[in-house]
Design a protein around this motif. Structure first.
Motif, short mmCIF file in Angstrom:
data_model
loop_
_atom_site.label_atom_id
_atom_site.label_comp_id
_atom_site.label_asym_id
_atom_site.label_seq_id
_atom_site.Cartn_x
_atom_site.Cartn_y
_atom_site.Cartn_z
N UNK A 49 3.61 2.20 -16.23
CA UNK A 49 2.19 2.17 -15.89
C UNK A 49 1.36 1.64 -17.04
N UNK A 50 0.22 1.03 -16.66
CA UNK A 50 -0.71 0.43 -17.62
C UNK A 50 -2.11 0.94 -17.27
N UNK A 51 -2.75 1.58 -18.23
CA UNK A 51 -4.05 2.23 -18.01
C UNK A 51 -5.15 1.31 -18.53
N UNK A 52 -6.14 1.06 -17.67
CA UNK A 52 -7.26 0.19 -17.97
C UNK A 52 -8.56 0.90 -17.65
N UNK A 53 -9.70 0.44 -18.18
CA UNK A 53 -10.98 1.05 -17.81
C UNK A 53 -11.23 0.92 -16.30
N UNK A 54 -11.84 1.93 -15.73
CA UNK A 54 -12.14 1.90 -14.30
C UNK A 54 -13.23 0.89 -14.00
N UNK A 55 -13.15 0.27 -12.83
CA UNK A 55 -14.22 -0.63 -12.39
C UNK A 55 -15.49 0.17 -12.06
N UNK A 56 -15.30 1.35 -11.49
CA UNK A 56 -16.41 2.24 -11.15
C UNK A 56 -16.54 3.29 -12.25
N UNK A 63 -5.31 2.24 -12.90
CA UNK A 63 -3.90 2.36 -13.25
C UNK A 63 -3.09 1.33 -12.46
N UNK A 64 -2.34 0.53 -13.18
CA UNK A 64 -1.47 -0.45 -12.56
C UNK A 64 -0.02 0.00 -12.74
N UNK A 65 0.75 -0.07 -11.66
CA UNK A 65 2.12 0.43 -11.65
C UNK A 65 3.05 -0.74 -11.33
N UNK A 66 4.00 -0.99 -12.22
CA UNK A 66 4.96 -2.07 -12.02
C UNK A 66 6.38 -1.50 -11.98
N UNK A 67 7.17 -1.93 -10.99
CA UNK A 67 8.61 -1.69 -11.08
C UNK A 67 9.25 -2.88 -11.79
N UNK A 75 2.49 4.92 -6.36
CA UNK A 75 3.78 5.60 -6.53
C UNK A 75 3.50 7.00 -7.06
N UNK A 76 4.41 7.92 -6.78
CA UNK A 76 4.14 9.32 -7.10
C UNK A 76 4.38 9.68 -8.54
N UNK A 77 5.62 9.53 -9.01
CA UNK A 77 5.90 10.02 -10.37
C UNK A 77 5.14 9.24 -11.44
N UNK A 78 4.79 7.95 -11.25
CA UNK A 78 3.96 7.29 -12.25
C UNK A 78 2.56 7.90 -12.38
N UNK A 79 1.99 8.34 -11.27
CA UNK A 79 0.68 8.98 -11.35
C UNK A 79 0.77 10.34 -12.02
N UNK A 106 -6.88 7.37 -6.12
CA UNK A 106 -5.83 8.38 -6.20
C UNK A 106 -6.32 9.54 -7.06
N UNK A 107 -6.21 10.75 -6.52
CA UNK A 107 -6.63 11.95 -7.24
C UNK A 107 -5.40 12.69 -7.77
N UNK A 108 -5.44 13.00 -9.07
CA UNK A 108 -4.32 13.68 -9.72
C UNK A 108 -4.86 14.88 -10.48
#
Length: 297
Positions: A49-56, A63-67, A75-79, A106-108
């Protein structure tokens, strides 16, 4: 040269070298799409995962998730692992993170121990349960490398389902079939070719056996390079929603054990409930930090 800090964590476990591995880049500003994909391939984990500033500004992060081969909408475990990393690094971390992802908001929620220390997280699937097509027993059995007789159809046939992430082919099997399963890449390719509309060109298989609220599961996704996944939150949530759909109850909870056959036992705590817009599900668990370092590009 540019340096980007990363953390690896084991997700859905309370001990190192169990659960599902995840690499998190807490500040991915300056990385482009190709570099994120290359880093995910280099780590060779099921997701990075790659964390970036939120647009809002009202949300906490994008959060961008790459396999290994592509970006994922959810995806679940990345969040769960990303929220855990951010929560551990921020003494003023909120109770609930709101992550912007392609599948939606996505709410975590962070999980804490009695002393207030962050121990894990619980992620809510971004969309209600969506039940897709039924595939033949022969197809599911071939993908799992087990006899057709090992597929249990008393409650349902192999069924595609999702709740914001990739579709999973939910397939109930016998305990013997669960242990014996070995993914067959050729069978996965044939399934996608034989059912292009139903599979949308992609297929992952989530097999399970159930004893009341206790579930044993395995997940295979060889088309993305993940022959087997140790813990799959984005399969646990549609399974929980689908089981609630089958049971006809208003809500339910299941303890899903996964990764045992890989030597990486995981425990996913899945919940589902009926809401006005459909069946909503969540999955949570503990996390353990493992490695810290820098990627230099």
């Amino acid at each position: 040269m540019r340096a980007f800090r990363f953390v690896t964590v084991d997700v859905f476990t309370d001990r190192r070298f169990g659960g599902n591995q995840l690499a998190v880049f807490p500040d991915a500003r300056g990385l482009n799409d190709a570099e994120m994909q290359a880093l995910a391939a280099e780590f060779n984990l099921s997701e990075t995962t790659f964390v970036l500033p939120a647009d809002n500004p009202q949300h906490d992060a994008r959060v961008r998730i790459f396999n290994r081969v592509a970006e994922m909408p959810f995806a679940g475990h990345p969040n769960v692992g990303t929220a855990f990393v951010l929560g551990q690094e921020d003494e003023d971390s909120p109770r609930l993170y709101r992550f912007e992802e392609p599948a939606g908001l996505v709410e975590v929620a962070l999980l804490r121990d009695g002393a207030g220390r962050v121990t894990g997280a619980e992620v809510a699937a971004p969309q209600p349960l969506s039940i897709g097509a039924v595939l033949p027993v022969a197809t599911a059995a071939a993908c799992a490398g087990i006899p057709e007789a090992a597929v249990v159809t008393a409650r349902h046939a192999p069924t595609l389902a999702s709740d914001g992430g990739n579709q999973r082919l939910l397939t109930e099997v016998t305990p013997e079939g669960l242990v014996a399963a070995t993914p067959d890449l050729g069978a996965f390719r044939r399934a996608v070719a034989d059912f292009p509309d139903e599979t949308r060109g992609f297929l992952s298989l989530y097999i399970y056996c159930r004893d009341g609220a206790a579930v044993r599961a395995r997940m295979f996704s060889p088309l993305t390079g993940t022959w087997e996944d140790a813990a799959t939150g984005s399969a646990a949530t549609p399974l929980a929603g689908f089981l609630l759909h089958l049971d006809g109850d208003e809500d339910g909870a299941w303890d899903i054990t996964q990764g045992v056959e890989m030597g990486r036992p995981s425990l996913l705590l899945a919940r589902a409930r009926r809401r006005a817009d459909g069946i909503r599900a969540s999955v949570g668990g503990r996390c353990v930090p493992v490695l810290r370092g820098e990627a230099v590009l």
